[in-house]
Design a protein around this motif. Sequence first.
Motif, PDB file in Angstrom:
ATOM      1  N   GLU A  84       0.823  -1.215   0.000  1.00  0.00           N
ATOM      2  CA  GLU A  84       0.000   0.000   0.000  1.00  0.00           C
ATOM      3  C   GLU A  84       0.854   1.261   0.000  1.00  0.00           C
ATOM      4  N   ASP A  85       2.024   1.229   0.669  1.00  0.00           N
ATOM      5  CA  ASP A  85       2.887   2.399   0.706  1.00  0.00           C
ATOM      6  C   ASP A  85       3.403   2.760  -0.674  1.00  0.00           C
ATOM      7  N   VAL A  86       3.722   1.731  -1.480  1.00  0.00           N
ATOM      8  CA  VAL A  86       4.196   1.976  -2.841  1.00  0.00           C
ATOM      9  C   VAL A  86       3.085   2.590  -3.688  1.00  0.00           C
ATOM     10  N   LEU A  87       1.879   2.100  -3.544  1.00  0.00           N
ATOM     11  CA  LEU A  87       0.760   2.642  -4.315  1.00  0.00           C
ATOM     12  C   LEU A  87       0.484   4.092  -3.933  1.00  0.00           C
ATOM     13  N   GLN A  88       0.609   4.416  -2.652  1.00  0.00           N
ATOM     14  CA  GLN A  88       0.417   5.802  -2.220  1.00  0.00           C
ATOM     15  C   GLN A  88       1.487   6.703  -2.803  1.00  0.00           C
ATOM     16  N   ARG A  89       2.738   6.254  -2.785  1.00  0.00           N
ATOM     17  CA  ARG A  89       3.833   7.029  -3.376  1.00  0.00           C
ATOM     18  C   ARG A  89       3.626   7.205  -4.883  1.00  0.00           C
ATOM     19  N   LEU A  90       3.114   6.136  -5.509  1.00  0.00           N
ATOM     20  CA  LEU A  90       2.898   6.180  -6.949  1.00  0.00           C
ATOM     21  C   LEU A  90       1.855   7.228  -7.317  1.00  0.00           C
ATOM     22  N   ASP A  91       0.816   7.345  -6.497  1.00  0.00           N
ATOM     23  CA  ASP A  91      -0.202   8.367  -6.737  1.00  0.00           C
ATOM     24  C   ASP A  91       0.389   9.766  -6.668  1.00  0.00           C
ATOM     25  N   GLN A  92       1.380   9.937  -5.796  1.00  0.00           N
ATOM     26  CA  GLN A  92       1.979  11.252  -5.613  1.00  0.00           C
ATOM     27  C   GLN A  92       3.081  11.543  -6.624  1.00  0.00           C
ATOM     28  N   GLU A  93       3.893  10.550  -6.928  1.00  0.00           N
ATOM     29  CA  GLU A  93       5.088  10.776  -7.746  1.00  0.00           C
ATOM     30  C   GLU A  93       4.941  10.329  -9.197  1.00  0.00           C
ATOM     31  N   GLY A  94       4.042   9.373  -9.467  1.00  0.00           N
ATOM     32  CA  GLY A  94       3.805   8.932 -10.843  1.00  0.00           C
ATOM     33  C   GLY A  94       4.726   7.836 -11.323  1.00  0.00           C
ATOM     34  N   VAL A  95       5.933   7.763 -10.763  1.00  0.00           N
ATOM     35  CA  VAL A  95       6.888   6.730 -11.162  1.00  0.00           C
ATOM     36  C   VAL A  95       7.825   6.439  -9.988  1.00  0.00           C
ATOM     37  N   ILE A  96       8.121   5.168  -9.751  1.00  0.00           N
ATOM     38  CA  ILE A  96       8.975   4.746  -8.643  1.00  0.00           C
ATOM     39  C   ILE A  96       9.892   3.635  -9.136  1.00  0.00           C
TER      40      ILE A  96
END
Length: 345
Positions: free
Chosen positions: A231-243
Motif C-alpha cells: 500500500e505504501d508503494v501505491l500511495q507514493r505512486l499516486d503522488q510521484e507517478g513513477v517509482i
Amino acid sequence: MSLRLPAGGQIRGQRGLQASQHHKLPHHFIDDYLLLHSSTRCADACAQASGNYNAEVDTGSHTHIDSLGGRPSAHSSGINFAMSGSSLDQTLSFPNSHGERLSAKFVDAGSKDIVIFCHGYASSKNGFLFPRLAEELASRGKSSLRFDFAGNGESEGTFSFGNYFREVEDLRAAVGFARDTLKLNVGAIVGHSKGANVVLLYASRYDDVPHVVSVAGRGIMSRGIKKRLGEDVLQRLDQEGVIEQEASSSSGRRIKYLLTKESVDERMKLDMLGEAAKIQAHVLILHGSSDNVIPVEDAHMLASRIPQHTLCVVEGADHNFRQPVVADMVIQRIAEHLASTVSQP
C-alpha cells in the motif's frame, strides 16, 4: 456443464456454478465416459494422479476443429539457429513490432503444426513447466516454440509491470514468425499466470488460433496489486507517478525497473471477463485449488464467460503446480489435450 469427480466416484452435474442433479456412477462408467468425451480427459488424469488430488471439470460447448493444412518447408529466412542439447532443440530469435529481438527455443518434432508457450510475470521461456512440456509434446510428435517477452529473460527491451497488450503483440510476432518463417500452422497457444492472460487477450483480439490453454490466469485484474506492491508503494505512486522497483525473476535474478502509475492503471482497468466473452477458440482452463497468488475463483469466473471451454481444477495444487505428482499430471494432461485436439503430423 461441469463434472466433479471426488475419490468416491460421484459425479455432480452443474450448469455454470449452480448445483443441480446428483448422480452416483460406478468407476467403469466414469472411465468409459471420459474416454468417449475427449473434452473431459483432464478429469481422468486428475482423478487418478493421487488419492490426495481430486478434479473438477467444467465443460462448455465445443466445436470440432478440422486438420490444419500443409507440411512445413525448410527453415530459412536468415534466422540464426544455434543447436543446444537435443538435436530437436534450437535456440533462435525473431523481432517484435518494435524491432526488439525476442529470444526463443524451437523444438522441431517434424509436425506441420506448432504450439507456442507464453511465460508469466518476471519469468522466462525456461520457467514454469515449459521445458518439460516441450519435451513431452516432442515425444508425441508435436513441435513447440517458447520465447521471452521483451524485457524478460534473454530478450531485448525494457521490463515493465504491465505491458499486457504489448506482450499480446509480442505473441503476435511469435505467431507470425511460426507461420511465415518456420512455415508451420499455429495450432495452440499456452500461457501460465500473466502469460495466461496474454493468450486469452490474444484470442479475444485476433481469433486466429483454434486452441488456447490458460494455466492459473487472472480473471479480476484489480486484485492482487496491493499484495504484490504494498500500500505504501501505491500511495507514493499516486503522488510521484513513477517509482524505481525491483522484481525477482523466476531464476532468482533481481530486476530493477521503473513502476509507473500508467502501468498500474492499465492493469486495474483491464476488463478480463469482458475480453474472455469474445473468445471463439476452445480454451482449456487449468487452476490449482490452493493457488494463493490468483484464487481459483478467477478460473470459475473466466469459465463462466468463455463460450467454449474445459475447466480443470486440481485440488491441493498451488500457483506453480510445484508438487511433483501434480506437475507430472499437468504436463501429461496438457500434452494429451493438445495431441488430441491439434491436428496430427
